[in-house]
Design a protein around this motif. Structure first.
Motif, PDB file in Angstrom:
ATOM      1  N   THR A   1       0.874  -1.235  -0.235  1.00  0.00           N
ATOM      2  CA  THR A   1       0.018   0.066  -0.082  1.00  0.00           C
ATOM      3  C   THR A   1       0.958   1.162   0.032  1.00  0.00           C
ATOM      4  N   ILE A   2       0.491   1.948  -0.860  1.00  0.00           N
ATOM      5  CA  ILE A   2       1.400   3.245  -1.021  1.00  0.00           C
ATOM      6  C   ILE A   2       0.521   4.393  -0.599  1.00  0.00           C
ATOM      7  N   SER A   3       1.127   5.448   0.350  1.00  0.00           N
ATOM      8  CA  SER A   3       0.315   6.504   1.053  1.00  0.00           C
ATOM      9  C   SER A   3       1.262   7.668   1.117  1.00  0.00           C
ATOM     10  N   ARG A   4       0.777   8.744   1.303  1.00  0.00           N
ATOM     11  CA  ARG A   4       1.561   9.903   1.457  1.00  0.00           C
ATOM     12  C   ARG A   4       1.050  11.070   2.757  1.00  0.00           C
ATOM     13  N   ASP A   5       1.781  11.826   3.238  1.00  0.00           N
ATOM     14  CA  ASP A   5       1.554  12.616   4.009  1.00  0.00           C
ATOM     15  C   ASP A   5       2.253  13.822   3.704  1.00  0.00           C
ATOM     16  N   ASN A   6       1.403  14.553   3.039  1.00  0.00           N
ATOM     17  CA  ASN A   6       2.152  15.874   2.669  1.00  0.00           C
ATOM     18  C   ASN A   6       2.426  16.885   3.532  1.00  0.00           C
ATOM     19  N   ALA A   7       1.773  16.741   4.643  1.00  0.00           N
ATOM     20  CA  ALA A   7       2.252  17.630   5.893  1.00  0.00           C
ATOM     21  C   ALA A   7       3.792  17.468   6.246  1.00  0.00           C
ATOM     22  N   LYS A   8       3.834  16.011   6.267  1.00  0.00           N
ATOM     23  CA  LYS A   8       5.123  15.627   6.860  1.00  0.00           C
ATOM     24  C   LYS A   8       6.197  15.584   5.765  1.00  0.00           C
ATOM     25  N   ASN A   9       5.728  15.714   4.242  1.00  0.00           N
ATOM     26  CA  ASN A   9       6.520  15.640   3.352  1.00  0.00           C
ATOM     27  C   ASN A   9       7.282  14.379   3.002  1.00  0.00           C
ATOM     28  N   THR A  10       6.551  13.402   3.341  1.00  0.00           N
ATOM     29  CA  THR A  10       6.920  11.965   3.320  1.00  0.00           C
ATOM     30  C   THR A  10       5.914  11.046   2.649  1.00  0.00           C
ATOM     31  N   VAL A  11       6.330  10.170   1.835  1.00  0.00           N
ATOM     32  CA  VAL A  11       5.623   8.969   1.109  1.00  0.00           C
ATOM     33  C   VAL A  11       5.900   7.646   1.950  1.00  0.00           C
ATOM     34  N   TYR A  12       5.079   6.960   1.870  1.00  0.00           N
ATOM     35  CA  TYR A  12       5.392   5.464   2.417  1.00  0.00           C
ATOM     36  C   TYR A  12       4.966   4.524   1.712  1.00  0.00           C
ATOM     37  N   LEU A  13       5.504   3.092   1.740  1.00  0.00           N
ATOM     38  CA  LEU A  13       5.155   2.019   1.161  1.00  0.00           C
ATOM     39  C   LEU A  13       4.965   0.841   2.086  1.00  0.00           C
ATOM     40  N   GLN A  14       3.869   0.528   2.511  1.00  0.00           N
ATOM     41  CA  GLN A  14       3.501  -0.608   3.297  1.00  0.00           C
ATOM     42  C   GLN A  14       3.592  -1.869   2.933  1.00  0.00           C
ATOM     43  N   MET A  15       4.468  -3.075   3.196  1.00  0.00           N
ATOM     44  CA  MET A  15       4.774  -3.995   2.551  1.00  0.00           C
ATOM     45  C   MET A  15       4.187  -5.143   3.463  1.00  0.00           C
ATOM     46  N   ASN A  16       3.276  -5.900   2.996  1.00  0.00           N
ATOM     47  CA  ASN A  16       2.742  -6.968   3.781  1.00  0.00           C
ATOM     48  C   ASN A  16       2.957  -8.173   3.062  1.00  0.00           C
ATOM     49  N   SER A  17       2.840  -9.478   3.611  1.00  0.00           N
ATOM     50  CA  SER A  17       2.974 -10.769   3.153  1.00  0.00           C
ATOM     51  C   SER A  17       4.303 -10.692   2.136  1.00  0.00           C
ATOM     52  N   LEU A  18       5.325 -10.328   2.738  1.00  0.00           N
ATOM     53  CA  LEU A  18       6.518 -10.491   1.776  1.00  0.00           C
ATOM     54  C   LEU A  18       6.992 -11.696   1.221  1.00  0.00           C
ATOM     55  N   LYS A  19       7.451 -11.635   0.083  1.00  0.00           N
ATOM     56  CA  LYS A  19       8.042 -13.071  -0.453  1.00  0.00           C
ATOM     57  C   LYS A  19       9.361 -12.928  -0.791  1.00  0.00           C
ATOM     58  N   PRO A  20      10.261 -13.801  -0.852  1.00  0.00           N
ATOM     59  CA  PRO A  20      11.647 -13.699  -1.260  1.00  0.00           C
ATOM     60  C   PRO A  20      11.919 -12.804  -2.520  1.00  0.00           C
ATOM     61  N   GLU A  21      10.915 -13.223  -3.299  1.00  0.00           N
ATOM     62  CA  GLU A  21      11.170 -12.394  -4.746  1.00  0.00           C
ATOM     63  C   GLU A  21      10.719 -10.741  -4.633  1.00  0.00           C
ATOM     64  N   ASP A  22      10.488 -10.317  -3.588  1.00  0.00           N
ATOM     65  CA  ASP A  22      10.198  -8.936  -3.232  1.00  0.00           C
ATOM     66  C   ASP A  22      11.793  -8.531  -2.979  1.00  0.00           C
ATOM     67  N   THR A  23      12.819  -9.298  -2.656  1.00  0.00           N
ATOM     68  CA  THR A  23      14.119  -8.941  -2.445  1.00  0.00           C
ATOM     69  C   THR A  23      14.617  -7.924  -3.525  1.00  0.00           C
ATOM     70  N   ALA A  24      15.048  -6.823  -3.046  1.00  0.00           N
ATOM     71  CA  ALA A  24      15.513  -5.759  -3.909  1.00  0.00           C
ATOM     72  C   ALA A  24      15.901  -4.355  -3.181  1.00  0.00           C
ATOM     73  N   VAL A  25      16.534  -3.593  -4.147  1.00  0.00           N
ATOM     74  CA  VAL A  25      16.820  -2.065  -3.662  1.00  0.00           C
ATOM     75  C   VAL A  25      15.587  -1.321  -4.128  1.00  0.00           C
ATOM     76  N   TYR A  26      14.883  -0.815  -3.272  1.00  0.00           N
ATOM     77  CA  TYR A  26      13.647   0.030  -3.401  1.00  0.00           C
ATOM     78  C   TYR A  26      13.903   1.559  -3.495  1.00  0.00           C
ATOM     79  N   TYR A  27      13.542   2.167  -4.503  1.00  0.00           N
ATOM     80  CA  TYR A  27      13.820   3.370  -4.677  1.00  0.00           C
ATOM     81  C   TYR A  27      12.400   4.343  -4.730  1.00  0.00           C
ATOM     82  N   CYS A  28      12.571   5.639  -4.214  1.00  0.00           N
ATOM     83  CA  CYS A  28      11.276   6.510  -4.554  1.00  0.00           C
ATOM     84  C   CYS A  28      11.412   7.404  -5.394  1.00  0.00           C
ATOM     85  N   ALA A  29      10.733   7.804  -6.028  1.00  0.00           N
ATOM     86  CA  ALA A  29      10.991   8.694  -7.028  1.00  0.00           C
ATOM     87  C   ALA A  29       9.794  10.044  -7.313  1.00  0.00           C
TER      88      ALA A  29
END
Length: 124
Positions: free
Chosen positions: A69-97
């Motif tokens: 789930t992606i979400s944002r809090d503009n008041a905090k100038n922050t974006v989030y990525l909640q990751m549940n039920s993670l799998k080994p294939e989710d292994t990676a370097v994660y970048y925001c843009a």
């Protein structure tokens, strides 16, 4: 110019959860559509999720739909990525843009600013 810094990565067992954060400085994040991408070793950087500047529209890769789930809090100038039920294939370097365009992009070449990335490793 906007500077982006990701945090929250780490090592987690399969089935676990992590929440990534992307903090912005330099300009208010509310001006930008935001995206999360990931890159595994030997693979191209791929789209994970994106959110419009208002937060009213979200988009997900099929591989993470229903788990992330992606979400944002503009008041905090922050974006989030909640990751549940993670799998080994989710292994990676994660970048925001950040993108200053009108529509929410899903291609890497459409984004204007990138963070340095945070490593997510999911063990089986």
């Amino acid at each position: 110019q906007v500077q982006l810094v990701e945090s929250g990565g780490g090592l987690v067992q399969a089935g676990g959860s992590l929440r990534l954060s992307c903090a912005a400085s330099g300009r208010t994040l509310s001006m930008y559509n935001m995206g999360w991408f990931r890159q595994a070793p030997g693979k191209e950087r791929e789209f994970v999720a994106a959110i419009s500047w208002t937060g009213g529209n979200t988009y997900y890769a099929d591989s993470v739909k229903g788990r992330f789930t992606i979400s944002r809090d503009n008041a905090k100038n922050t974006v989030y990525l909640q990751m549940n039920s993670l799998k080994p294939e989710d292994t990676a370097v994660y970048y925001c843009a950040a993108d200053s365009g009108y529509s929410v992009p899903r291609r890497t070449d459409e984004y204007d600013y990138w963070g340095q990335g945070t490593q997510v490793t999911v063990s089986s």
